[in-house]
Design a protein around this motif. Structure first.
Motif, PDB file in Angstrom:
ATOM      1  N   SER A 138       0.235 -11.085   0.309  1.00 53.00           N
ATOM      2  CA  SER A 138      -0.846 -10.096   0.461  1.00 53.00           C
ATOM      3  C   SER A 138      -0.388  -8.720  -0.010  1.00 53.00           C
ATOM      4  O   SER A 138      -1.191  -7.924  -0.523  1.00 53.00           O
ATOM      5  N   ASN A 139       0.904  -8.428   0.127  1.00 52.39           N
ATOM      6  CA  ASN A 139       1.453  -7.166  -0.360  1.00 52.39           C
ATOM      7  C   ASN A 139       1.350  -7.086  -1.880  1.00 52.39           C
ATOM      8  O   ASN A 139       1.000  -6.045  -2.447  1.00 52.39           O
ATOM      9  N   ASN A 140       1.629  -8.187  -2.554  1.00 48.38           N
ATOM     10  CA  ASN A 140       1.518  -8.232  -4.017  1.00 48.38           C
ATOM     11  C   ASN A 140       0.067  -8.135  -4.482  1.00 48.38           C
ATOM     12  O   ASN A 140      -0.223  -7.493  -5.499  1.00 48.38           O
ATOM     13  N   ILE A 141      -0.829  -8.782  -3.757  1.00 49.13           N
ATOM     14  CA  ILE A 141      -2.255  -8.697  -4.098  1.00 49.13           C
ATOM     15  C   ILE A 141      -2.721  -7.244  -3.993  1.00 49.13           C
ATOM     16  O   ILE A 141      -3.411  -6.729  -4.883  1.00 49.13           O
ATOM     17  N   TRP A 142      -2.337  -6.580  -2.907  1.00 44.12           N
ATOM     18  CA  TRP A 142      -2.703  -5.166  -2.738  1.00 44.12           C
ATOM     19  C   TRP A 142      -2.114  -4.326  -3.873  1.00 44.12           C
ATOM     20  O   TRP A 142      -2.796  -3.471  -4.438  1.00 44.12           O
ATOM     21  N   THR A 143      -0.838  -4.561  -4.193  1.00 42.96           N
ATOM     22  CA  THR A 143      -0.171  -3.779  -5.237  1.00 42.96           C
ATOM     23  C   THR A 143      -0.876  -3.934  -6.571  1.00 42.96           C
ATOM     24  O   THR A 143      -1.047  -2.959  -7.319  1.00 42.96           O
ATOM     25  N   PHE A 144      -1.319  -5.148  -6.892  1.00 48.03           N
ATOM     26  CA  PHE A 144      -2.002  -5.394  -8.163  1.00 48.03           C
ATOM     27  C   PHE A 144      -3.254  -4.531  -8.285  1.00 48.03           C
ATOM     28  O   PHE A 144      -3.446  -3.818  -9.276  1.00 48.03           O
ATOM     29  N   PHE A 145      -4.115  -4.579  -7.273  1.00 42.72           N
ATOM     30  CA  PHE A 145      -5.371  -3.825  -7.331  1.00 42.72           C
ATOM     31  C   PHE A 145      -5.134  -2.327  -7.164  1.00 42.72           C
ATOM     32  O   PHE A 145      -5.832  -1.503  -7.771  1.00 42.72           O
ATOM     33  N   GLN A 146      -4.132  -1.957  -6.347  1.00 46.05           N
ATOM     34  CA  GLN A 146      -3.819  -0.542  -6.194  1.00 46.05           C
ATOM     35  C   GLN A 146      -3.329   0.049  -7.512  1.00 46.05           C
ATOM     36  O   GLN A 146      -3.707   1.169  -7.876  1.00 46.05           O
ATOM     37  N   GLN A 147      -2.494  -0.691  -8.233  1.00 43.48           N
ATOM     38  CA  GLN A 147      -1.990  -0.189  -9.508  1.00 43.48           C
ATOM     39  C   GLN A 147      -3.129   0.035 -10.498  1.00 43.48           C
ATOM     40  O   GLN A 147      -3.150   1.048 -11.203  1.00 43.48           O
ATOM     41  N   ARG A 148      -4.070  -0.888 -10.539  1.00 45.55           N
ATOM     42  CA  ARG A 148      -5.206  -0.727 -11.447  1.00 45.55           C
ATOM     43  C   ARG A 148      -5.996   0.541 -11.093  1.00 45.55           C
ATOM     44  O   ARG A 148      -6.397   1.296 -11.986  1.00 45.55           O
ATOM     45  N   TYR A 149      -6.218   0.756  -9.811  1.00 42.23           N
ATOM     46  CA  TYR A 149      -6.974   1.934  -9.375  1.00 42.23           C
ATOM     47  C   TYR A 149      -6.186   3.219  -9.625  1.00 42.23           C
ATOM     48  O   TYR A 149      -6.708   4.189 -10.197  1.00 42.23           O
ATOM     49  N   VAL A 150      -4.927   3.228  -9.191  1.00 45.14           N
ATOM     50  CA  VAL A 150      -4.113   4.441  -9.295  1.00 45.14           C
ATOM     51  C   VAL A 150      -3.823   4.790 -10.753  1.00 45.14           C
ATOM     52  O   VAL A 150      -3.888   5.958 -11.142  1.00 45.14           O
ATOM     53  N   PHE A 151      -3.500   3.779 -11.573  1.00 41.87           N
ATOM     54  CA  PHE A 151      -3.226   4.046 -12.990  1.00 41.87           C
ATOM     55  C   PHE A 151      -4.449   4.668 -13.666  1.00 41.87           C
ATOM     56  O   PHE A 151      -4.325   5.622 -14.435  1.00 41.87           O
ATOM     57  N   ALA A 152      -5.637   4.110 -13.373  1.00 45.29           N
ATOM     58  CA  ALA A 152      -6.863   4.649 -13.973  1.00 45.29           C
ATOM     59  C   ALA A 152      -7.106   6.087 -13.510  1.00 45.29           C
ATOM     60  O   ALA A 152      -7.493   6.951 -14.301  1.00 45.29           O
ATOM     61  N   LYS A 153      -6.881   6.354 -12.228  1.00 43.00           N
ATOM     62  CA  LYS A 153      -7.087   7.698 -11.686  1.00 43.00           C
ATOM     63  C   LYS A 153      -6.093   8.682 -12.291  1.00 43.00           C
ATOM     64  O   LYS A 153      -6.459   9.814 -12.663  1.00 43.00           O
ATOM     65  N   MET A 154      -4.832   8.283 -12.401  1.00 44.76           N
ATOM     66  CA  MET A 154      -3.817   9.161 -12.984  1.00 44.76           C
ATOM     67  C   MET A 154      -4.121   9.461 -14.454  1.00 44.76           C
ATOM     68  O   MET A 154      -3.933  10.588 -14.919  1.00 44.76           O
ATOM     69  N   ASP A 155      -4.609   8.448 -15.175  1.00 46.29           N
ATOM     70  CA  ASP A 155      -4.968   8.657 -16.594  1.00 46.29           C
ATOM     71  C   ASP A 155      -6.114   9.654 -16.718  1.00 46.29           C
ATOM     72  O   ASP A 155      -6.113  10.506 -17.619  1.00 46.29           O
ATOM     73  N   ARG A 156      -7.103   9.540 -15.822  1.00 44.99           N
ATOM     74  CA  ARG A 156      -8.226  10.488 -15.847  1.00 44.99           C
ATOM     75  C   ARG A 156      -7.745  11.909 -15.549  1.00 44.99           C
ATOM     76  O   ARG A 156      -8.160  12.867 -16.203  1.00 44.99           O
ATOM     77  N   GLU A 157      -6.889  12.027 -14.550  1.00 44.71           N
ATOM     78  CA  GLU A 157      -6.354  13.344 -14.198  1.00 44.71           C
ATOM     79  C   GLU A 157      -5.577  13.947 -15.367  1.00 44.71           C
ATOM     80  O   GLU A 157      -5.692  15.141 -15.656  1.00 44.71           O
ATOM     81  N   GLU A 158      -4.799  13.108 -16.034  1.00 43.62           N
ATOM     82  CA  GLU A 158      -4.000  13.593 -17.165  1.00 43.62           C
ATOM     83  C   GLU A 158      -4.896  14.052 -18.308  1.00 43.62           C
ATOM     84  O   GLU A 158      -4.641  15.092 -18.925  1.00 43.62           O
ATOM     85  N   GLU A 159      -5.947  13.289 -18.585  1.00 46.18           N
ATOM     86  CA  GLU A 159      -6.886  13.680 -19.645  1.00 46.18           C
ATOM     87  C   GLU A 159      -7.591  14.984 -19.292  1.00 46.18           C
ATOM     88  O   GLU A 159      -7.803  15.839 -20.158  1.00 46.18           O
ATOM     89  N   GLU A 160      -7.961  15.149 -18.025  1.00 45.79           N
ATOM     90  CA  GLU A 160      -8.608  16.389 -17.584  1.00 45.79           C
ATOM     91  C   GLU A 160      -7.661  17.587 -17.724  1.00 45.79           C
ATOM     92  O   GLU A 160      -8.074  18.667 -18.131  1.00 45.79           O
ATOM     93  N   GLU A 161      -6.389  17.385 -17.389  1.00 45.38           N
ATOM     94  CA  GLU A 161      -5.405  18.459 -17.523  1.00 45.38           C
ATOM     95  C   GLU A 161      -5.218  18.844 -18.990  1.00 45.38           C
ATOM     96  O   GLU A 161      -5.163  20.032 -19.325  1.00 45.38           O
TER      97      GLU A 161
END
Length: 319
Positions: A267-290
């Motif tokens: 379950s930890n790996n399942i969470w990590t998979f979906f969290q990475q997709r969410y966090v990576f997308a959010k970080m990319d958006r923040e970087e583009e905005e900056e």
């Protein structure tokens, strides 16, 4: 010695077991397994913000790398001054090098705590860290926040006919704690084996996902490539450890992992998979905005077409 870990972990597990017991039989294996899964996700959701802060800090560290190199060259003969100047730059840019360690520092105690709490439901063994209780004593002894009735419920719970705190290398003498003894080591292997393989495979692909993103960022110029062969070799070694060594360790040590602990890892790996997709997308958006904000600021400060740049010399001539 580690009671400050064991009590909170058992309390969160107890809470979720009571929640799921409102709609499911408290003695079912699935009720206990869902409690373990939601214990995992409770801890992980608390770590989302520190994880995002870690990634922001890592991005800023990349941006300030040229400054760090400049400081190293400027004060190469004065290590103390070098450290002072580096800390000053980190403070100005809001970078905390230790922030990235928090998620790991939290998850390791959780893993150790859950391992101990699950193992402590069965204390009939006589080996190291075992209490050697009789079957009756074990069933009538509380396990941290869990009452004796909760202990009995956990011991009687099954997943495909196997107790939740059973593991492949469990001594035969400990089987008696789970009444009736309607399972064998072969049955434990048949249940635990696929879970071990799934956990190792999930760990492998989650690591590959993270490495692929870093490679993509380096290729696009958003992330600095290793500056020399030694750094490149170190990165390659770390990548291999994440992709192959960690899954290999899970396979190698899987025989001592309880069924419940394997569900924690999965379950930890399942969470990590979906969290990475969410966090990576959010970080990319923040970087583009900056980057867009920086381009806009540069455009706003640039002279208009046909207009001469205003500099100090021109101002003096006008005077």
């Amino acid at each position: 010695m580690l009671n400050f870990i064991y009590w909170p972990i058992s309390a969160i597990l107890w809470f979720w077991h009571k929640v799921f017991s409102l709609v499911l039989d408290p003695n079912w294996g699935v009720t206990w397994l869902l409690s373990i899964v939601f214990l995992t996700w409770t801890i992980r959701i608390l770590l989302v913000r520190p994880m995002m802060n870690q990634m922001r800090s890592a991005r800023k560290m990349q941006e300030m790398q040229p400054l760090m190199t400049e400081i190293k060259n400027k004060y190469k003969n004065d290590q103390q001054r070098q450290m002072v100047e580096m800390r000053k730059v980190q403070k100005e840019m809001g970078v905390n090098p230790l922030a990235g360690c928090l998620p790991l520092f939290v998850q390791m105690p959780v893993f150790i705590g859950l391992f101990h709490v699950l193992r402590s439901f069965n204390r009939t063994g006589t080996g190291k860290f075992q209490l050697g209780l009789s079957i009756e004593q074990n069933r009538q002894t509380a396990n941290y926040i869990f009452s004796p009735s909760d202990v009995q419920s956990f011991l009687d719970a099954r997943f495909f006919g196997v107790p939740l705190s059973a593991y492949i290398s469990m001594p035969d003498s400990m089987y008696e704690a789970f009444q009736p003894v309607d399972f064998t080591r072969t049955k434990i292997i048949m249940v635990a084996g696929p879970l071990i393989l799934l956990t190792a495979t999930a760990t492998h692909f989650v690591a590959k996902m993270s490495i692929a993103r870093n490679a993509q960022r380096i290729a696009s110029g958003k992330q600095r490539a290793p500056q020399n062969d030694m750094m490149a070799q170190q990165m390659q070694m770390m990548n291999k450890m994440m992709v192959w060594f960690m899954p290999g360790m899970i396979l190698f040590t899987g025989a001592v992992w309880h069924i419940g602990l394997l569900f924690y890892m999965l379950s930890n790996n399942i969470w990590t998979f979906f969290q990475q997709r969410y966090v990576f997308a959010k970080m990319d958006r923040e970087e583009e905005e900056e980057l867009a904000a920086k381009r806009e600021a540069k455009r706003a400060s640039a002279p208009k077409p046909g207009q001469r740049p205003q500099n100090a010399k021109n101002k003096k001539k006008k005077k």
